[in-house]
Motif scaffolding. Structure first.
Motif, mmCIF file in Angstrom:
data_model
loop_
_atom_site.group_PDB
_atom_site.id
_atom_site.type_symbol
_atom_site.label_atom_id
_atom_site.label_comp_id
_atom_site.label_asym_id
_atom_site.label_seq_id
_atom_site.Cartn_x
_atom_site.Cartn_y
_atom_site.Cartn_z
ATOM 1 N N PRO A 159 0.814 -1.226 0.000
ATOM 2 C CA PRO A 159 0.000 0.000 0.000
ATOM 3 C C PRO A 159 0.840 1.266 0.000
ATOM 4 O O PRO A 159 0.419 2.295 -0.520
ATOM 5 N N ASP A 160 2.028 1.213 0.594
ATOM 6 C CA ASP A 160 2.930 2.357 0.603
ATOM 7 C C ASP A 160 3.955 2.202 -0.517
ATOM 8 O O ASP A 160 4.591 1.149 -0.658
ATOM 9 N N VAL A 161 4.109 3.247 -1.313
ATOM 10 C CA VAL A 161 5.025 3.223 -2.454
ATOM 11 C C VAL A 161 5.886 4.476 -2.421
ATOM 12 O O VAL A 161 5.494 5.500 -1.865
ATOM 13 N N ALA A 162 7.054 4.404 -3.032
ATOM 14 C CA ALA A 162 7.892 5.595 -3.161
ATOM 15 C C ALA A 162 7.207 6.574 -4.109
ATOM 16 O O ALA A 162 6.885 6.225 -5.248
ATOM 17 N N ALA A 163 6.970 7.799 -3.634
ATOM 18 C CA ALA A 163 6.199 8.777 -4.414
ATOM 19 C C ALA A 163 6.754 10.174 -4.182
ATOM 20 O O ALA A 163 7.143 10.520 -3.057
ATOM 21 N N PHE A 164 6.768 10.983 -5.258
ATOM 22 C CA PHE A 164 7.347 12.328 -5.185
ATOM 23 C C PHE A 164 6.561 13.291 -6.064
ATOM 24 O O PHE A 164 5.969 12.889 -7.069
ATOM 25 N N ASN A 165 6.583 14.557 -5.674
ATOM 26 C CA ASN A 165 6.072 15.610 -6.547
ATOM 27 C C ASN A 165 7.031 15.825 -7.698
ATOM 28 O O ASN A 165 8.237 16.006 -7.495
ATOM 29 N N LEU A 166 6.514 15.810 -8.915
ATOM 30 C CA LEU A 166 7.288 16.258 -10.064
ATOM 31 C C LEU A 166 6.885 17.692 -10.397
ATOM 32 O O LEU A 166 7.730 18.557 -10.567
ATOM 33 N N ILE A 167 5.577 17.918 -10.500
ATOM 34 C CA ILE A 167 5.013 19.272 -10.545
ATOM 35 C C ILE A 167 3.986 19.341 -9.439
ATOM 36 O O ILE A 167 3.018 18.588 -9.441
ATOM 37 N N LYS A 168 4.195 20.205 -8.482
ATOM 38 C CA LYS A 168 3.362 20.200 -7.289
ATOM 39 C C LYS A 168 1.948 20.679 -7.590
ATOM 40 O O LYS A 168 1.673 21.322 -8.619
ATOM 41 N N GLN A 169 1.050 20.385 -6.672
ATOM 42 C CA GLN A 169 -0.348 20.781 -6.797
ATOM 43 C C GLN A 169 -0.457 22.292 -7.010
ATOM 44 O O GLN A 169 0.135 23.087 -6.290
ATOM 45 N N GLY A 170 -1.221 22.680 -8.063
ATOM 46 C CA GLY A 170 -1.444 24.093 -8.338
ATOM 47 C C GLY A 170 -0.421 24.731 -9.246
ATOM 48 O O GLY A 170 -0.514 25.931 -9.524
ATOM 49 N N GLU A 171 0.570 23.940 -9.736
ATOM 50 C CA GLU A 171 1.590 24.521 -10.600
ATOM 51 C C GLU A 171 1.618 23.924 -11.998
ATOM 52 O O GLU A 171 2.390 24.373 -12.850
ATOM 53 N N LEU A 172 0.773 22.927 -12.278
ATOM 54 C CA LEU A 172 0.640 22.457 -13.650
ATOM 55 C C LEU A 172 -0.103 23.508 -14.468
ATOM 56 O O LEU A 172 0.298 23.839 -15.587
ATOM 57 N N ILE A 173 -1.189 24.038 -13.887
ATOM 58 C CA ILE A 173 -1.876 25.215 -14.427
ATOM 59 C C ILE A 173 -2.226 26.110 -13.248
ATOM 60 O O ILE A 173 -2.299 25.641 -12.108
#
Length: 417
Positions: A159-173
């Motif tokens: 259930p837990d996986v390695a995960a990272f922001n590539l483009i953070k919330q609110g910065e894609l648009i």
């Protein structure tokens, strides 16, 4: 394993410098630090029973060229765009809701044995667009964020996986341009190693007062970024709402579908498959509604760009979505490097059209010929029995077709003599 973990740990340290507010408080940050979130349960999807039997019954009416077969591969709720893992272990399936599904065929009988939610400790927001790099990094393009999952085929069993922001919330648009309309992003990693992400603009016809801001961000276009999230640039312009793209296996050129303007009648404007030969090209929206058909809102105005016309015009309102170039060895040779694309089907045409898989043949000069490949999801009453959304290729050369109405993935293979 030691090398894998050290490599991912190095990425974690680099990514944490850019990590921002996660979708679920602390969970993205915890996963970026390889810390447990306490999540222990998956949502598992039943693969047998009356529901699956009903889908199989509907597949009996699907027409294919001689020698081809179709069958239910997996029951997957709201199945949209697919990313087949480079190791062939698992296929990740996006949705327009809040789930990403992991689909596994453990005994390799070409029917999925297990469908469960991926990374259940995270809350996704319209995670329509998963895509893989060749070295096994999974990217998921959401409504307004892009996440990175290193070694997803390895970590997905937990259930837990390695995960990272590539483009953070609110910065894609910009958040003020978030909309319920045209929010299904797709992504592909190009031959240049960059991640290409489509950004549909939210209007039927983009208003003049928004064009400069949209052009700045690549809304109504396709952007590309480096795999670490840097180097953002607008690669494609003048798109209404593209929900499918791929790269020609030989030329490396970007090809993409685009959905035309609504409300202009049953038979215009045409849907599009486009070919891009250089960075920065403009494909004509909002001055053109599809093909060379001018929009009412911009009719009579001089077109201020050099607009590239479609490589292939498709039926109006058939809603061309996901597409892939065929590179497998299973199908007859004539399908090599052809485009297989999913038509989702019209939502407001007097007589429904679409709901099928198309094949588009591309000759050496880039000229195209399109025809139905798999069809029959609209019955004699005009009722939808399914709505194809994406096409992906398995390692054996067969095709997967997702269907977000039936909540299923189908497999098409060749048994010709």
């Amino acid at each position: 394993m030691k090398y894998l973990m050290s490599s991912v740990a190095a990425l974690a340290l680099a990514s944490l410098a850019h990590a921002q507010t996660p979708a679920v408080p602390d969970n993205l940050e915890k996963l970026s630090n390889f810390q447990s979130t306490g999540t222990t349960e998956f949502t598992m999807i039943e693969q047998k029973g009356e529901y699956a039997d009903g889908i199989k019954k509907n597949l009996e009416r699907i027409e294919l060229p001689p020698g081809f077969k179709i069958a239910l591969y997996a029951v997957v709720p709201d199945a949209r765009h697919m990313a087949v893992g480079p190791q062939g272990i698992v296929t990740f399936v996006g949705t327009r809701k809040d789930k990403v599904w992991a689909v596994t065929d453990r005994n390799k009988d070409r029917v999925a044995d297990e469908v469960k939610d991926f990374a259940p400790s995270l809350t996704f927001s319209i995670p329509n667009g998963p895509c893989f790099s060749k070295d096994g990094f999974l990217y998921i393009a959401e409504q307004n964020r892009v996440l990175l999952f290193p070694a997803a085929e390895f970590f997905y069993e937990s259930p837990d996986v390695a995960a990272f922001n590539l483009i953070k919330q609110g910065e894609l648009i910009p958040p003020e341009h978030e909309s319920f309309n045209h929010t299904a992003r797709v992504c592909k990693v190009g031959p240049d190693g960059k991640v290409y992400i489509s950004l549909g603009q939210p209007f039927n016809v983009a208003p003049a007062e928004s064009l400069d801001e949209f052009a700045k961000w690549g809304i109504g276009g396709i952007i590309r970024i480096n795999t670490d999230g840097t180097g953002r640039e607008v690669y494609t312009r003048g798109i209404r709402n593209s929900v499918g793209h791929d790269f020609h296996p030989e030329t490396g050129e970007l090809w993409f579908t685009d959905n035309q303007v609504d409300g202009m009648g049953d038979d215009i404007p045409p849907g599009e498959i486009n070919r891009q030969t250089a960075a920065g090209q403009n494909f004509g929206h909002p001055w053109y509604g599809g093909g060379s058909v001018r929009t009412v809102e911009y009719e009579g105005q001089e077109v201020p760009v050099e607009a590239v016309m479609p490589a292939a015009e498709m039926d109006a309102h058939a809603a061309d979505l996901g597409m892939t170039f065929y590179t497998g060895g299973m199908f007859p040779e004539k399908y090599r490097n052809a485009i297989f694309s999913a038509q989702h089907g019209s939502w407001n045409r007097t007589t429904p059209v679409g709901a099928r898989v198309m094949v588009t043949f591309v000759d050496e000069e880039g000229k195209t010929t399109s025809e139905p490949f798999a069809h029959g999801w609209i019955d004699e009453n005009g009722e939808y029995l399914g709505r194809p959304a994406d096409v992906a290729q398995l390692r054996d050369g067969s095709l997967l077709v997702s269907d977000d109405l039936a909540g299923a993935i189908y497999r098409i293979w060749y048994e010709g003599s």
